[in-house]
Design a protein around this motif. Sequence first.
Motif, PDB file in Angstrom:
ATOM      1  N   TYR B 235      40.487  33.334  47.805  1.00 46.34           N
ATOM      2  CA  TYR B 235      40.636  33.097  49.248  1.00 46.34           C
ATOM      3  C   TYR B 235      41.402  34.250  49.891  1.00 46.34           C
ATOM      4  N   PHE B 236      42.406  34.734  49.198  1.00 50.65           N
ATOM      5  CA  PHE B 236      43.214  35.853  49.706  1.00 50.65           C
ATOM      6  C   PHE B 236      42.314  37.058  50.007  1.00 50.65           C
ATOM      7  N   VAL B 237      41.459  37.402  49.047  1.00 51.88           N
ATOM      8  CA  VAL B 237      40.580  38.560  49.219  1.00 51.88           C
ATOM      9  C   VAL B 237      39.651  38.332  50.412  1.00 51.88           C
ATOM     10  N   TRP B 238      39.078  37.134  50.487  1.00 54.34           N
ATOM     11  CA  TRP B 238      38.148  36.834  51.569  1.00 54.34           C
ATOM     12  C   TRP B 238      38.864  36.842  52.930  1.00 54.34           C
ATOM     13  N   ASN B 239      40.080  36.324  52.936  1.00 51.81           N
ATOM     14  CA  ASN B 239      40.876  36.273  54.156  1.00 51.81           C
ATOM     15  C   ASN B 239      41.221  37.680  54.636  1.00 51.81           C
ATOM     16  N   GLU B 240      41.507  38.551  53.689  1.00 50.03           N
ATOM     17  CA  GLU B 240      41.834  39.928  54.066  1.00 50.03           C
ATOM     18  C   GLU B 240      40.593  40.685  54.544  1.00 50.03           C
ATOM     19  N   TRP B 241      39.452  40.248  54.056  1.00 52.14           N
ATOM     20  CA  TRP B 241      38.194  40.797  54.593  1.00 52.14           C
ATOM     21  C   TRP B 241      38.062  40.389  56.069  1.00 52.14           C
ATOM     22  N   ASN B 242      38.387  39.158  56.357  1.00 53.14           N
ATOM     23  CA  ASN B 242      38.361  38.706  57.746  1.00 53.14           C
ATOM     24  C   ASN B 242      39.408  39.448  58.575  1.00 53.14           C
ATOM     25  N   ASN B 243      40.510  39.807  57.936  1.00 53.17           N
ATOM     26  CA  ASN B 243      41.553  40.565  58.632  1.00 53.17           C
ATOM     27  C   ASN B 243      41.239  42.063  58.682  1.00 53.17           C
ATOM     28  N   LEU B 244      40.172  42.440  58.015  1.00 53.79           N
ATOM     29  CA  LEU B 244      39.802  43.848  57.870  1.00 53.79           C
ATOM     30  C   LEU B 244      40.922  44.689  57.273  1.00 53.79           C
ATOM     31  N   SER B 245      41.668  44.074  56.364  1.00 54.67           N
ATOM     32  CA  SER B 245      42.731  44.825  55.692  1.00 54.67           C
ATOM     33  C   SER B 245      42.224  45.260  54.321  1.00 54.67           C
ATOM     34  N   ILE B 246      41.603  46.447  54.338  1.00 52.56           N
ATOM     35  CA  ILE B 246      40.999  46.918  53.100  1.00 52.56           C
ATOM     36  C   ILE B 246      42.072  47.148  52.031  1.00 52.56           C
ATOM     37  N   ALA B 247      43.226  47.599  52.445  1.00 51.23           N
ATOM     38  CA  ALA B 247      44.306  47.842  51.478  1.00 51.23           C
ATOM     39  C   ALA B 247      44.689  46.552  50.758  1.00 51.23           C
ATOM     40  N   ASN B 248      44.740  45.457  51.504  1.00 51.46           N
ATOM     41  CA  ASN B 248      45.056  44.172  50.882  1.00 51.46           C
ATOM     42  C   ASN B 248      43.940  43.714  49.953  1.00 51.46           C
ATOM     43  N   ILE B 249      42.702  43.986  50.369  1.00 58.34           N
ATOM     44  CA  ILE B 249      41.578  43.623  49.483  1.00 58.34           C
ATOM     45  C   ILE B 249      41.712  44.376  48.162  1.00 58.34           C
ATOM     46  N   LEU B 250      42.010  45.675  48.283  1.00 62.22           N
ATOM     47  CA  LEU B 250      42.173  46.467  47.058  1.00 62.22           C
ATOM     48  C   LEU B 250      43.330  45.942  46.210  1.00 62.22           C
ATOM     49  N   ALA B 251      44.413  45.579  46.870  1.00 59.45           N
ATOM     50  CA  ALA B 251      45.556  45.028  46.132  1.00 59.45           C
ATOM     51  C   ALA B 251      45.142  43.752  45.407  1.00 59.45           C
ATOM     52  N   GLY B 252      44.351  42.918  46.113  1.00 59.32           N
ATOM     53  CA  GLY B 252      43.865  41.673  45.518  1.00 59.32           C
ATOM     54  C   GLY B 252      42.981  41.946  44.308  1.00 59.32           C
ATOM     55  N   ILE B 253      42.075  42.922  44.471  1.00 61.68           N
ATOM     56  CA  ILE B 253      41.162  43.259  43.364  1.00 61.68           C
ATOM     57  C   ILE B 253      41.952  43.720  42.145  1.00 61.68           C
ATOM     58  N   LEU B 254      42.939  44.567  42.410  1.00 60.15           N
ATOM     59  CA  LEU B 254      43.749  45.080  41.309  1.00 60.15           C
ATOM     60  C   LEU B 254      44.488  43.933  40.602  1.00 60.15           C
ATOM     61  N   ALA B 255      45.017  43.013  41.424  1.00 58.74           N
ATOM     62  CA  ALA B 255      45.745  41.882  40.852  1.00 58.74           C
ATOM     63  C   ALA B 255      44.817  41.011  40.002  1.00 58.74           C
ATOM     64  N   ILE B 256      43.583  40.819  40.487  1.00 57.89           N
ATOM     65  CA  ILE B 256      42.609  40.012  39.731  1.00 57.89           C
ATOM     66  C   ILE B 256      42.369  40.655  38.364  1.00 57.89           C
ATOM     67  N   GLY B 257      42.193  41.970  38.395  1.00 59.91           N
ATOM     68  CA  GLY B 257      41.946  42.681  37.139  1.00 59.91           C
ATOM     69  C   GLY B 257      43.106  42.548  36.176  1.00 59.91           C
ATOM     70  N   LEU B 258      44.318  42.724  36.698  1.00 56.06           N
ATOM     71  CA  LEU B 258      45.498  42.676  35.815  1.00 56.06           C
ATOM     72  C   LEU B 258      45.699  41.286  35.227  1.00 56.06           C
ATOM     73  N   VAL B 259      45.534  40.255  36.054  1.00 50.57           N
ATOM     74  CA  VAL B 259      45.713  38.890  35.544  1.00 50.57           C
ATOM     75  C   VAL B 259      44.625  38.569  34.518  1.00 50.57           C
ATOM     76  N   GLY B 260      43.385  38.991  34.819  1.00 55.60           N
ATOM     77  CA  GLY B 260      42.291  38.758  33.868  1.00 55.60           C
ATOM     78  C   GLY B 260      42.588  39.398  32.524  1.00 55.60           C
ATOM     79  N   MET B 261      43.120  40.612  32.602  1.00 53.38           N
ATOM     80  CA  MET B 261      43.474  41.318  31.369  1.00 53.38           C
ATOM     81  C   MET B 261      44.558  40.564  30.603  1.00 53.38           C
ATOM     82  N   ALA B 262      45.549  40.069  31.368  1.00 51.45           N
ATOM     83  CA  ALA B 262      46.659  39.352  30.730  1.00 51.45           C
ATOM     84  C   ALA B 262      46.157  38.073  30.053  1.00 51.45           C
ATOM     85  N   LEU B 263      45.271  37.341  30.742  1.00 51.75           N
ATOM     86  CA  LEU B 263      44.748  36.098  30.157  1.00 51.75           C
ATOM     87  C   LEU B 263      43.994  36.405  28.866  1.00 51.75           C
ATOM     88  N   ASP B 264      43.161  37.432  28.905  1.00 52.80           N
ATOM     89  CA  ASP B 264      42.389  37.812  27.728  1.00 52.80           C
ATOM     90  C   ASP B 264      43.311  38.239  26.593  1.00 52.80           C
TER      91      ASP B 264
END
Lengths: 270, 278
Positions: B235-264
């Motif tokens: 939701y955060f990523v989608w919300n930031e898309w609505n806010n047109l905050s590309i930097a936040n989207i990128l931050a969200g993407i990076l966070a998703i990757g890091l958490v996914g890595m940690a879970l694995d």
Amino acid sequence: MSFLQIHDLARRYGSTTVFERVNFSMAKGEFVCIIGHSGCGKTTILNILAGLDAASSGTVVMDNREVAGPSLDRGVVFQGHALLPWLSVMRNIAFAVSSRWPEWNRFQVQVHCQKFIDLVGLTGAEHKKPAELSGGMKQRVGIARAFAIQPKMLLLDEPFGALDALTRGTIQDELLRICEATHQTVFMITHDVDEAMLLADRILLMSNGPKACIAEIVDNTLPKPRDRLNIHHDPRYYGIRNHLIDFLVNRSKRYQSGKIVNLKIGGVAA
Amino acid sequence: MKLRLVSAVLSALILALAVGVWHLATLAKGGPAAADSEYAKLVGAQAAAGAKSAFPTPADLGRKLVEHARDPFYDRGPNDKGIGVQLAYSIGRVLLGFAAAALIAIPGGFLIGMSPLVYRALDPFIQVLKPISPLAWMPLALFTLKDSDISAVFVIFVCSIWPMLINTAFGVASVRREWLNVARTLEVSPVRKAFAVILPAAAPTILTGMRISIGIAWLVIVAAEMLVGGTGIGYFVWNEWNNLSIANILAGILAIGLVGMALDFLVGRLQKSVTYVE
């Protein structure tokens, strides 16, 4: 009444008869080896004795009770050692010991296991995993596990088949020593004529399958205690040995009749 | 050791190169460009003039990340929560759905693996249900459960269950016959056999299934949260898309990757601890 009686045992798969008319008995404390070519059903007979397999017909009676299913009364040493690879040597044996005596506490189990680990010469390797052991050591654990439950009868399925000659010799010596000390009743499959002559009191010879049966029962008249390094100097040794080899080479193929030949070839070669 | 050092240096170089290219590509272009007036109205005069690319520079993202890292857990109402809070929501849903799936799939897989009859009877259902995108269940879940939060967890449950079920069944069915024979000759009770022989023998395969499941669950939660909205990193990523905050989207993407890595990594560690050498 013998300790173990096998009466008219047969195993069929569909229309194929692997073996039939298998009859023999064993006394308590006796060491019997069975020899025969691959496919004659030796392992199936052992599995039936273990209760892991069922016969198509015939009966097995041990200690006045019919064998129907596996039991702690019969310890099995498997061909491929069958150790649980995620458990250490100690815990592999402890698994068996705590199955035999569920009421024992951890300390009692450990002391008992240690005794048998020492007996097979694995002192110091208690906490190793099977993967860290050599083939000979693994088979020693298998033997210790089978002995540790102190079964009425021990079943060995070609336990030394995969070992090099040197290791095999040492473990044979150990088995001989342990059996002499404990008067264990043992039924063992082997391909090795010399091994059979070293260990067995009697040697069962199976004819070739299909429709295999026990063709001859040879009494091993070599005096006990036997010594692996000197046994072949006995004047009777080669007489018995030649008789066994001749059976495997020639007579096992030709054998047809259902009559068991019981032989005592004590002085043949002399 | 030497290999590790060289590979680390190479990784750092690749990262530096990627960031460098990104930096060059997003540099402010010099001089006012003749902009189409309608375009200027649409994107704002500054952007149209080419003063600065709408795509954030690495430095922009860096500043954003520092900002998030400083205060990851703030909560200023439904549309303004810290990235840590959003991640916590997502992780919570994934763990809940994953745990529920494990609770069903591992005993279920045991049963299927132990009984060829059950295996054959359930196989057609598994084969049909397995390839269904878990998101396809979402409308049905919303309709029946009438709660978007529970629906998201349900979707995670559905997508986690298959790899665990199938791997458990396979692991249990392929336990070496001789190990089972050892248990039989020792007259081990069925329960003890299940826990002392079959479970440890099948554990590496089961854990492989769990590892696949947690990976899929983490992929799916982002999409699921984009659909149901409210909270979560998706939701955060989608919300930031609505806010047109590309930097936040990128931050969200990076966070998703890091958490996914940690879970694995965590499930991988667990897997390693139950693996045995034959």
